[in-house]
Design a protein around this motif. Structure first.
Motif, PDB file in Angstrom:
ATOM      1  N   THR A 107     -13.665  -7.503  -4.889  1.00  0.00           N
ATOM      2  CA  THR A 107     -12.526  -8.263  -5.391  1.00  0.00           C
ATOM      3  C   THR A 107     -11.944  -7.601  -6.636  1.00  0.00           C
ATOM      4  O   THR A 107     -10.719  -7.466  -6.763  1.00  0.00           O
ATOM      5  N   ALA A 108     -12.812  -7.162  -7.552  1.00  0.00           N
ATOM      6  CA  ALA A 108     -12.343  -6.497  -8.771  1.00  0.00           C
ATOM      7  C   ALA A 108     -11.635  -5.186  -8.440  1.00  0.00           C
ATOM      8  O   ALA A 108     -10.573  -4.887  -8.988  1.00  0.00           O
ATOM      9  N   VAL A 109     -12.204  -4.398  -7.536  1.00  0.00           N
ATOM     10  CA  VAL A 109     -11.602  -3.115  -7.164  1.00  0.00           C
ATOM     11  C   VAL A 109     -10.247  -3.329  -6.501  1.00  0.00           C
ATOM     12  O   VAL A 109      -9.264  -2.649  -6.835  1.00  0.00           O
ATOM     13  N   LEU A 110     -10.169  -4.262  -5.586  1.00  0.00           N
ATOM     14  CA  LEU A 110      -8.897  -4.526  -4.913  1.00  0.00           C
ATOM     15  C   LEU A 110      -7.841  -5.060  -5.886  1.00  0.00           C
ATOM     16  O   LEU A 110      -6.662  -4.729  -5.769  1.00  0.00           O
ATOM     17  N   THR A 111      -8.244  -5.856  -6.856  1.00  0.00           N
ATOM     18  CA  THR A 111      -7.320  -6.357  -7.867  1.00  0.00           C
ATOM     19  C   THR A 111      -6.794  -5.210  -8.715  1.00  0.00           C
ATOM     20  O   THR A 111      -5.593  -5.144  -9.025  1.00  0.00           O
ATOM     21  N   MET A 112      -7.678  -4.276  -9.102  1.00  0.00           N
ATOM     22  CA  MET A 112      -7.237  -3.120  -9.880  1.00  0.00           C
ATOM     23  C   MET A 112      -6.286  -2.240  -9.073  1.00  0.00           C
ATOM     24  O   MET A 112      -5.274  -1.765  -9.599  1.00  0.00           O
ATOM     25  N   ILE A 113      -6.588  -2.024  -7.805  1.00  0.00           N
ATOM     26  CA  ILE A 113      -5.715  -1.218  -6.955  1.00  0.00           C
ATOM     27  C   ILE A 113      -4.337  -1.862  -6.850  1.00  0.00           C
ATOM     28  O   ILE A 113      -3.311  -1.187  -6.931  1.00  0.00           O
ATOM     29  N   ARG A 114      -4.313  -3.167  -6.694  1.00  0.00           N
ATOM     30  CA  ARG A 114      -3.026  -3.864  -6.593  1.00  0.00           C
ATOM     31  C   ARG A 114      -2.239  -3.751  -7.889  1.00  0.00           C
ATOM     32  O   ARG A 114      -1.018  -3.533  -7.873  1.00  0.00           O
ATOM     33  N   ALA A 115      -2.912  -3.875  -9.040  1.00  0.00           N
ATOM     34  CA  ALA A 115      -2.224  -3.765 -10.330  1.00  0.00           C
ATOM     35  C   ALA A 115      -1.674  -2.353 -10.523  1.00  0.00           C
ATOM     36  O   ALA A 115      -0.536  -2.180 -10.991  1.00  0.00           O
ATOM     37  N   ILE A 116      -2.446  -1.344 -10.153  1.00  0.00           N
ATOM     38  CA  ILE A 116      -1.982   0.042 -10.265  1.00  0.00           C
ATOM     39  C   ILE A 116      -0.787   0.262  -9.349  1.00  0.00           C
ATOM     40  O   ILE A 116       0.207   0.886  -9.741  1.00  0.00           O
TER      41      ILE A 116
END
Length: 59
Positions: free
Chosen positions: A33-42
């Motif tokens: 969840t954290a990784v996917l959230t960071m990818i989306r923000a980037i």
């Protein structure tokens, strides 16, 4: 994960599954969840930067 087979009264086999220790599964879910959230923000940041560059070159 646990897999168990149980012989039923009519001769059929029933299969049950379960999780012995759910903590690694929960940790994996939180990390993903954290990784996917960071990818989306980037991605959103790059998309916004692209729009800025396109607007600046259009003048």
């Amino acid at each position: 994960m646990i897999f168990e087979t149980v012989k039923k009264d009519n001769g059929a086999l029933g299969i049950t599954t379960g999780i012995e220790n759910p903590i690694p599964l929960i940790a994996l879910f939180l990390v993903l969840t954290a990784v996917l959230t960071m990818i989306r923000a980037i991605y959103q940041g790059l998309k916004q930067r692209r729009e800025q560059l396109l607007n600046a070159s259009g003048h």
